[in-house]
Write an enzyme that holds these catalytic residues in place. Structure first.
Site, PDB file in Angstrom:
ATOM      1  N   ASP A  25      24.647  42.579   5.449  1.00  0.00           N
ATOM      2  CA  ASP A  25      23.525  43.501   5.611  1.00  0.00           C
ATOM      3  C   ASP A  25      23.962  44.890   5.161  1.00  0.00           C
ATOM      4  OD1 ASP A  25      21.887  41.548   6.770  1.00  0.00           O
ATOM      5  OD2 ASP A  25      22.763  41.899   8.745  1.00  0.00           O
ATOM      6  N   ASP A 333      17.970  36.348  12.111  1.00  0.00           N
ATOM      7  CA  ASP A 333      19.143  36.021  11.295  1.00  0.00           C
ATOM      8  C   ASP A 333      19.866  34.762  11.788  1.00  0.00           C
ATOM      9  OD1 ASP A 333      18.897  38.176   9.534  1.00  0.00           O
ATOM     10  OD2 ASP A 333      19.953  39.533  10.887  1.00  0.00           O
TER      11      ASP A 333
END
Length: 409
Positions: A25, A333
Protein backbone atom coordinates in the site's frame (compact mmCIF):
# COMPACT_ATOMS: atom_id res chain seq x y z
CA UNK A 1 9.37 -11.41 17.32
CA UNK A 2 11.66 -9.65 14.84
CA UNK A 3 12.65 -5.99 14.85
CA UNK A 4 9.30 -4.12 14.76
CA UNK A 5 7.58 -7.21 13.32
CA UNK A 6 5.51 -9.86 15.05
CA UNK A 7 5.51 -13.26 13.39
CA UNK A 8 2.15 -15.00 13.73
CA UNK A 9 3.09 -18.04 11.63
CA UNK A 10 6.67 -19.27 11.99
CA UNK A 11 6.81 -20.75 8.49
CA UNK A 12 6.23 -17.24 7.05
CA UNK A 13 9.85 -16.31 7.96
CA UNK A 14 11.21 -18.99 5.64
CA UNK A 15 8.69 -18.17 2.89
CA UNK A 16 9.56 -14.46 3.10
CA UNK A 17 13.16 -15.36 2.30
CA UNK A 18 12.09 -16.69 -1.10
CA UNK A 19 9.67 -13.83 -1.92
CA UNK A 20 10.00 -12.47 -5.46
CA UNK A 21 7.35 -9.73 -5.36
CA UNK A 22 6.04 -7.36 -2.67
CA UNK A 23 2.70 -5.62 -3.28
CA UNK A 24 2.53 -2.68 -0.90
CA UNK A 25 0.00 0.00 0.00
CA UNK A 26 1.03 3.65 -0.27
CA UNK A 27 -0.67 5.51 2.56
CA UNK A 28 0.96 4.86 5.92
CA UNK A 29 3.43 2.30 4.56
CA UNK A 30 5.47 4.23 2.00
CA UNK A 31 4.21 7.57 3.32
CA UNK A 32 3.95 8.89 6.89
CA UNK A 33 0.13 9.06 6.96
CA UNK A 34 0.36 12.61 8.32
CA UNK A 35 -1.97 14.54 6.04
CA UNK A 36 -1.96 18.33 5.79
CA UNK A 37 -3.98 20.61 3.50
CA UNK A 38 -1.50 22.65 1.45
CA UNK A 39 -3.67 23.85 -1.49
CA UNK A 40 -7.15 25.37 -1.56
CA UNK A 41 -9.06 26.41 -4.69
CA UNK A 42 -12.41 28.19 -4.91
CA UNK A 43 -13.60 28.16 -8.48
CA UNK A 44 -10.54 28.70 -10.69
CA UNK A 45 -8.85 30.88 -8.08
CA UNK A 46 -6.16 29.61 -5.70
CA UNK A 47 -6.89 30.82 -2.16
CA UNK A 48 -3.36 30.16 -0.92
CA UNK A 49 -2.32 33.05 1.31
CA UNK A 50 -5.74 34.72 1.02
CA UNK A 51 -7.71 35.82 4.08
CA UNK A 52 -10.96 33.99 4.81
CA UNK A 53 -12.82 37.33 4.69
CA UNK A 54 -12.55 37.43 0.88
CA UNK A 55 -14.86 34.42 0.60
CA UNK A 56 -18.59 35.16 0.27
CA UNK A 57 -20.44 34.28 3.52
CA UNK A 58 -22.94 31.99 1.73
CA UNK A 59 -20.15 29.98 0.13
CA UNK A 60 -18.24 29.81 3.40
CA UNK A 61 -21.31 28.53 5.29
CA UNK A 62 -21.91 25.82 2.68
CA UNK A 63 -18.25 24.83 2.91
CA UNK A 64 -18.54 24.66 6.72
CA UNK A 65 -21.49 22.28 6.29
CA UNK A 66 -19.65 20.13 3.73
CA UNK A 67 -16.57 19.84 5.94
CA UNK A 68 -18.08 19.75 9.41
CA UNK A 69 -21.14 17.55 8.80
CA UNK A 70 -20.07 15.26 5.95
CA UNK A 71 -17.34 13.58 7.99
CA UNK A 72 -16.63 10.60 10.20
CA UNK A 73 -14.24 12.69 12.28
CA UNK A 74 -14.98 15.16 15.07
CA UNK A 75 -13.64 18.31 16.73
CA UNK A 76 -13.43 18.77 20.48
CA UNK A 77 -12.45 21.96 22.26
CA UNK A 78 -11.57 21.41 25.94
CA UNK A 79 -12.83 24.05 28.35
CA UNK A 80 -9.40 24.43 29.96
CA UNK A 81 -7.52 24.80 26.66
CA UNK A 82 -7.54 27.23 23.75
CA UNK A 83 -6.66 24.52 21.23
CA UNK A 84 -8.65 21.89 19.36
CA UNK A 85 -8.54 18.11 19.49
CA UNK A 86 -9.34 16.25 16.27
CA UNK A 87 -10.32 12.61 15.83
CA UNK A 88 -10.92 10.42 12.80
CA UNK A 89 -8.83 9.12 9.91
CA UNK A 90 -5.70 11.10 8.93
CA UNK A 91 -7.53 12.58 5.93
CA UNK A 92 -10.54 13.63 8.03
CA UNK A 93 -8.34 15.12 10.75
CA UNK A 94 -6.33 17.10 8.18
CA UNK A 95 -9.46 18.59 6.59
CA UNK A 96 -11.12 19.36 9.93
CA UNK A 97 -7.99 21.01 11.35
CA UNK A 98 -7.59 23.11 8.19
CA UNK A 99 -11.23 24.26 8.33
CA UNK A 100 -11.13 25.01 12.06
CA UNK A 101 -7.74 26.74 12.18
CA UNK A 102 -7.57 28.48 8.80
CA UNK A 103 -11.23 29.00 7.84
CA UNK A 104 -12.39 29.63 11.44
CA UNK A 105 -15.09 26.99 11.09
CA UNK A 106 -17.58 27.03 13.95
CA UNK A 107 -20.69 24.98 13.20
CA UNK A 108 -23.42 23.90 15.60
CA UNK A 109 -24.68 20.45 14.63
CA UNK A 110 -27.93 21.06 16.54
CA UNK A 111 -28.94 23.56 13.82
CA UNK A 112 -29.13 20.72 11.28
CA UNK A 113 -31.11 17.53 10.87
CA UNK A 114 -29.35 14.71 9.03
CA UNK A 115 -31.86 13.12 6.63
CA UNK A 116 -29.58 10.57 4.98
CA UNK A 117 -25.93 9.50 4.94
CA UNK A 118 -23.84 7.60 2.40
CA UNK A 119 -20.58 6.39 3.94
CA UNK A 120 -17.32 6.48 2.03
CA UNK A 121 -16.42 3.30 0.18
CA UNK A 122 -13.33 2.33 -1.79
CA UNK A 123 -15.26 1.75 -5.02
CA UNK A 124 -17.09 5.07 -5.39
CA UNK A 125 -14.40 7.14 -3.59
CA UNK A 126 -16.97 9.52 -2.12
CA UNK A 127 -19.21 10.17 0.88
CA UNK A 128 -22.45 12.15 1.07
CA UNK A 129 -24.90 13.62 3.54
CA UNK A 130 -28.41 15.05 3.17
CA UNK A 131 -29.05 17.95 5.58
CA UNK A 132 -31.91 20.20 6.60
CA UNK A 133 -31.13 23.57 8.16
CA UNK A 134 -33.59 23.79 11.06
CA UNK A 135 -33.45 27.59 11.31
CA UNK A 136 -33.62 28.46 7.61
CA UNK A 137 -35.64 25.45 6.43
CA UNK A 138 -33.28 24.83 3.50
CA UNK A 139 -32.18 21.33 2.47
CA UNK A 140 -28.79 20.57 0.91
CA UNK A 141 -27.05 17.46 -0.37
CA UNK A 142 -23.30 17.56 0.30
CA UNK A 143 -20.69 15.34 -1.35
CA UNK A 144 -16.98 14.93 -0.68
CA UNK A 145 -14.49 12.62 -2.37
CA UNK A 146 -11.96 12.06 -5.14
CA UNK A 147 -11.78 15.32 -7.08
CA UNK A 148 -12.20 13.95 -10.61
CA UNK A 149 -15.21 11.84 -9.55
CA UNK A 150 -16.95 14.70 -7.75
CA UNK A 151 -16.24 17.00 -10.71
CA UNK A 152 -18.04 14.55 -13.01
CA UNK A 153 -21.16 14.93 -10.82
CA UNK A 154 -21.18 18.76 -11.09
CA UNK A 155 -22.90 21.04 -13.60
CA UNK A 156 -21.96 24.40 -11.99
CA UNK A 157 -19.32 25.87 -9.67
CA UNK A 158 -19.03 28.63 -7.09
CA UNK A 159 -16.34 31.29 -7.14
CA UNK A 160 -15.06 33.18 -4.08
CA UNK A 161 -17.59 35.98 -4.62
CA UNK A 162 -20.51 33.54 -4.45
CA UNK A 163 -21.33 33.62 -8.17
CA UNK A 164 -22.54 30.38 -9.75
CA UNK A 165 -21.13 29.61 -13.20
CA UNK A 166 -22.07 26.82 -15.58
CA UNK A 167 -19.51 24.06 -16.12
CA UNK A 168 -19.15 23.79 -19.89
CA UNK A 169 -16.56 21.62 -21.65
CA UNK A 170 -13.90 24.35 -21.52
CA UNK A 171 -14.44 25.07 -17.81
CA UNK A 172 -14.42 21.36 -17.01
CA UNK A 173 -11.07 21.04 -18.80
CA UNK A 174 -9.67 23.92 -16.70
CA UNK A 175 -10.68 22.19 -13.48
CA UNK A 176 -9.22 18.89 -14.71
CA UNK A 177 -5.90 20.67 -15.28
CA UNK A 178 -6.01 22.14 -11.75
CA UNK A 179 -6.64 18.66 -10.31
CA UNK A 180 -3.88 17.14 -12.45
CA UNK A 181 -1.46 19.90 -11.39
CA UNK A 182 -2.05 19.14 -7.70
CA UNK A 183 -1.78 15.41 -8.31
CA UNK A 184 1.56 15.85 -10.10
CA UNK A 185 2.79 17.61 -6.94
CA UNK A 186 2.02 14.33 -5.07
CA UNK A 187 -1.10 15.83 -3.44
CA UNK A 188 -4.28 13.90 -2.70
CA UNK A 189 -7.08 15.91 -4.31
CA UNK A 190 -10.43 16.16 -2.53
CA UNK A 191 -13.46 18.05 -3.87
CA UNK A 192 -16.55 19.39 -2.10
CA UNK A 193 -19.86 19.88 -3.88
CA UNK A 194 -23.46 20.56 -2.89
CA UNK A 195 -26.98 20.90 -4.22
CA UNK A 196 -30.00 22.65 -2.75
CA UNK A 197 -33.18 20.58 -2.86
CA UNK A 198 -36.68 22.03 -2.84
CA UNK A 199 -38.20 21.34 0.58
CA UNK A 200 -41.54 20.15 -0.78
CA UNK A 201 -39.93 17.05 -2.31
CA UNK A 202 -38.94 15.68 1.07
CA UNK A 203 -42.32 14.02 1.64
CA UNK A 204 -41.09 11.18 -0.58
CA UNK A 205 -39.29 8.36 1.26
CA UNK A 206 -37.18 7.73 -1.87
CA UNK A 207 -35.66 11.21 -1.57
CA UNK A 208 -34.74 10.44 2.03
CA UNK A 209 -33.05 7.19 1.07
CA UNK A 210 -31.06 8.43 -1.91
CA UNK A 211 -28.90 11.56 -1.83
CA UNK A 212 -29.00 13.54 -5.12
CA UNK A 213 -25.71 12.93 -6.93
CA UNK A 214 -26.08 14.87 -10.18
CA UNK A 215 -26.40 18.51 -11.15
CA UNK A 216 -24.22 19.51 -8.19
CA UNK A 217 -22.40 22.80 -7.69
CA UNK A 218 -18.66 22.51 -7.04
CA UNK A 219 -17.70 24.26 -3.79
CA UNK A 220 -13.96 23.80 -3.41
CA UNK A 221 -10.89 21.75 -4.21
CA UNK A 222 -8.22 20.96 -1.61
CA UNK A 223 -4.85 19.23 -1.94
CA UNK A 224 -3.47 17.18 0.94
CA UNK A 225 0.24 16.40 1.27
CA UNK A 226 1.34 13.10 2.79
CA UNK A 227 5.17 13.06 2.81
CA UNK A 228 7.14 9.90 2.06
CA UNK A 229 8.73 8.11 5.00
CA UNK A 230 12.42 9.02 5.33
CA UNK A 231 13.70 5.44 4.88
CA UNK A 232 11.14 4.28 2.29
CA UNK A 233 13.24 4.92 -0.82
CA UNK A 234 16.28 3.16 0.61
CA UNK A 235 14.14 0.19 1.68
CA UNK A 236 12.64 -0.08 -1.82
CA UNK A 237 16.11 0.07 -3.38
CA UNK A 238 17.36 -2.62 -0.96
CA UNK A 239 14.48 -4.91 -1.98
CA UNK A 240 15.14 -4.29 -5.68
CA UNK A 241 18.87 -4.96 -5.21
CA UNK A 242 17.93 -8.26 -3.56
CA UNK A 243 15.98 -9.18 -6.72
CA UNK A 244 12.50 -8.52 -5.29
CA UNK A 245 9.99 -6.54 -7.36
CA UNK A 246 8.10 -3.85 -5.44
CA UNK A 247 4.62 -2.92 -6.69
CA UNK A 248 2.57 -0.05 -5.21
CA UNK A 249 -1.22 -0.38 -4.98
CA UNK A 250 -3.13 2.78 -4.03
CA UNK A 251 -6.54 4.39 -4.19
CA UNK A 252 -5.10 7.75 -5.27
CA UNK A 253 -5.40 8.98 -8.85
CA UNK A 254 -2.87 8.00 -11.46
CA UNK A 255 -0.86 11.26 -11.38
CA UNK A 256 -0.46 11.28 -7.59
CA UNK A 257 0.43 7.59 -7.63
CA UNK A 258 3.08 8.04 -10.34
CA UNK A 259 4.71 10.99 -8.52
CA UNK A 260 4.83 9.18 -5.16
CA UNK A 261 6.24 6.05 -6.87
CA UNK A 262 9.06 8.16 -8.34
CA UNK A 263 9.79 9.71 -4.94
CA UNK A 264 10.00 6.22 -3.39
CA UNK A 265 12.16 4.75 -6.15
CA UNK A 266 9.54 2.32 -7.48
CA UNK A 267 9.53 4.16 -10.82
CA UNK A 268 12.52 5.89 -12.37
CA UNK A 269 12.13 9.58 -13.42
CA UNK A 270 13.03 8.79 -17.04
CA UNK A 271 10.45 6.00 -17.33
CA UNK A 272 8.04 6.29 -20.27
CA UNK A 273 4.49 7.36 -19.36
CA UNK A 274 2.71 4.77 -21.52
CA UNK A 275 5.01 1.78 -21.05
CA UNK A 276 2.41 -0.22 -19.08
CA UNK A 277 4.09 0.21 -15.69
CA UNK A 278 1.26 2.38 -14.31
CA UNK A 279 -2.38 1.34 -14.64
CA UNK A 280 -5.70 2.09 -13.01
CA UNK A 281 -7.66 -0.57 -11.17
CA UNK A 282 -10.73 -0.30 -13.41
CA UNK A 283 -8.55 -0.93 -16.48
CA UNK A 284 -6.80 -3.93 -14.90
CA UNK A 285 -10.17 -5.30 -13.82
CA UNK A 286 -11.57 -5.06 -17.36
CA UNK A 287 -8.86 -7.27 -18.90
CA UNK A 288 -9.48 -10.92 -19.62
CA UNK A 289 -7.68 -13.43 -17.41
CA UNK A 290 -5.08 -14.07 -20.13
CA UNK A 291 -4.43 -10.34 -20.61
CA UNK A 292 -4.05 -9.79 -16.86
CA UNK A 293 -1.61 -12.67 -16.56
CA UNK A 294 0.40 -11.30 -19.49
CA UNK A 295 0.56 -7.69 -18.24
CA UNK A 296 0.82 -8.17 -14.46
CA UNK A 297 4.62 -8.46 -14.36
CA UNK A 298 5.03 -5.12 -16.16
CA UNK A 299 2.78 -3.22 -13.76
CA UNK A 300 4.71 -1.36 -11.05
CA UNK A 301 1.95 0.97 -9.85
CA UNK A 302 -1.81 0.45 -9.70
CA UNK A 303 -3.84 3.61 -9.10
CA UNK A 304 -7.52 4.08 -8.20
CA UNK A 305 -7.56 0.46 -7.10
CA UNK A 306 -9.96 -1.44 -4.90
CA UNK A 307 -9.22 -4.37 -2.54
CA UNK A 308 -10.57 -6.68 -5.25
CA UNK A 309 -7.93 -5.37 -7.69
CA UNK A 310 -5.25 -6.19 -5.12
CA UNK A 311 -6.62 -9.73 -4.85
CA UNK A 312 -6.63 -10.10 -8.65
CA UNK A 313 -3.01 -8.97 -8.85
CA UNK A 314 -1.91 -11.44 -6.17
CA UNK A 315 -3.71 -14.30 -7.95
CA UNK A 316 -2.16 -13.41 -11.32
CA UNK A 317 1.36 -13.14 -9.87
CA UNK A 318 1.05 -16.53 -8.15
CA UNK A 319 -0.13 -18.11 -11.40
CA UNK A 320 3.04 -16.78 -13.01
CA UNK A 321 5.09 -18.61 -10.37
CA UNK A 322 5.94 -15.65 -8.13
CA UNK A 323 6.19 -15.91 -4.35
CA UNK A 324 4.08 -12.93 -3.31
CA UNK A 325 4.08 -10.84 -0.14
CA UNK A 326 1.27 -8.29 0.24
CA UNK A 327 0.59 -5.56 2.79
CA UNK A 328 -2.87 -4.59 4.01
CA UNK A 329 -4.57 -2.71 6.84
CA UNK A 330 -8.30 -2.75 6.11
CA UNK A 331 -10.98 -5.36 6.60
CA UNK A 332 -11.44 -5.50 2.81
CA UNK A 333 -7.75 -6.44 2.42
CA UNK A 334 -8.31 -9.77 4.24
CA UNK A 335 -8.90 -11.86 1.05
CA UNK A 336 -5.65 -10.61 -0.53
CA UNK A 337 -3.72 -11.21 2.71
CA UNK A 338 -5.00 -14.79 2.86
CA UNK A 339 -4.38 -15.42 -0.85
CA UNK A 340 -0.75 -14.21 -0.78
CA UNK A 341 2.15 -16.48 0.18
CA UNK A 342 2.99 -13.99 2.95
CA UNK A 343 0.37 -11.60 4.34
CA UNK A 344 1.78 -8.51 6.07
CA UNK A 345 -0.73 -6.51 8.14
CA UNK A 346 -0.17 -3.13 9.79
CA UNK A 347 0.07 -2.96 13.58
CA UNK A 348 -1.07 0.67 14.02
CA UNK A 349 -3.67 1.32 11.32
CA UNK A 350 -4.58 -2.32 10.70
CA UNK A 351 -7.94 -3.74 11.72
CA UNK A 352 -8.24 -6.91 13.77
CA UNK A 353 -9.65 -8.75 10.74
CA UNK A 354 -6.56 -7.83 8.69
CA UNK A 355 -4.22 -8.93 11.49
CA UNK A 356 -6.00 -12.26 11.90
CA UNK A 357 -5.72 -12.87 8.15
CA UNK A 358 -1.98 -12.11 8.01
CA UNK A 359 1.17 -14.11 8.71
CA UNK A 360 3.32 -11.24 10.00
CA UNK A 361 2.27 -7.96 11.68
CA UNK A 362 4.41 -4.88 10.89
CA UNK A 363 4.27 -3.06 14.23
CA UNK A 364 5.29 0.42 13.00
CA UNK A 365 3.46 0.34 9.60
CA UNK A 366 6.78 1.18 7.92
CA UNK A 367 7.98 -0.32 4.63
CA UNK A 368 11.52 -0.29 6.02
CA UNK A 369 10.36 -2.95 8.49
CA UNK A 370 9.10 -5.03 5.53
CA UNK A 371 12.64 -4.90 4.12
CA UNK A 372 13.94 -6.02 7.54
CA UNK A 373 11.54 -8.99 7.51
CA UNK A 374 12.83 -9.88 4.03
CA UNK A 375 16.40 -9.72 5.33
CA UNK A 376 15.56 -12.01 8.26
CA UNK A 377 13.76 -14.37 5.88
CA UNK A 378 16.78 -14.54 3.58
CA UNK A 379 18.96 -15.29 6.62
CA UNK A 380 16.68 -18.18 7.70
CA UNK A 381 16.51 -19.45 4.12
CA UNK A 382 20.31 -19.35 3.74
CA UNK A 383 20.79 -21.12 7.08
CA UNK A 384 18.44 -23.91 6.01
CA UNK A 385 20.36 -24.25 2.73
CA UNK A 386 23.68 -24.43 4.59
CA UNK A 387 22.30 -26.99 7.05
CA UNK A 388 21.01 -29.21 4.22
CA UNK A 389 24.34 -28.85 2.41
CA UNK A 390 26.20 -29.81 5.60
CA UNK A 391 23.92 -32.81 6.24
CA UNK A 392 24.26 -34.05 2.66
CA UNK A 393 28.03 -33.69 2.73
CA UNK A 394 28.42 -35.52 6.06
CA UNK A 395 25.94 -38.26 5.21
CA UNK A 396 27.35 -38.87 1.72
CA UNK A 397 30.87 -38.99 3.16
CA UNK A 398 29.75 -41.40 5.91
CA UNK A 399 27.93 -43.58 3.37
CA UNK A 400 30.93 -43.66 1.06
CA UNK A 401 33.23 -44.52 3.97
CA UNK A 402 30.93 -47.31 5.16
CA UNK A 403 30.58 -48.77 1.69
CA UNK A 404 34.30 -48.68 0.98
CA UNK A 405 35.07 -50.31 4.34
CA UNK A 406 32.53 -53.07 3.68
CA UNK A 407 33.93 -53.82 0.24
CA UNK A 408 37.52 -53.79 1.46
CA UNK A 409 36.78 -56.55 3.97
Amino acid sequence: MMELAMVRKLSACETMGSATTICTDKTGTLTMNQMKVTRFWLGKESMEGEDVSVIAPDVLNLLYQGVGLNTTGSIYRPAVSNGFEFSGSPTEKAILSWAALELNMDIDKQDFTVLSVEAFNSEKKRSGVFLKNVKEGTVHAHWKGAAEMILAMCSHYYDAQGNITSLDVFERLNFSEIIQGMACSSLRCIAFACKQVIGGKLVSNEIREQIPDNGLTLLALVGLKDPCRPGAKQAVEDCQYAGVNVKMITGDNIFTARTIAMECGILSPDQEVNDGSVEEGVEFRSYTEEERTEKVEMIRVMARSSPFDKLLMVQCLRKKGHVVAVTGDGTNDAPALREADIGLSMGIQGTEVAKESSDIVILDDNFASVATVLRWGRCVYNNIQKFIQFQLTVNVAALASTCSSSFSW
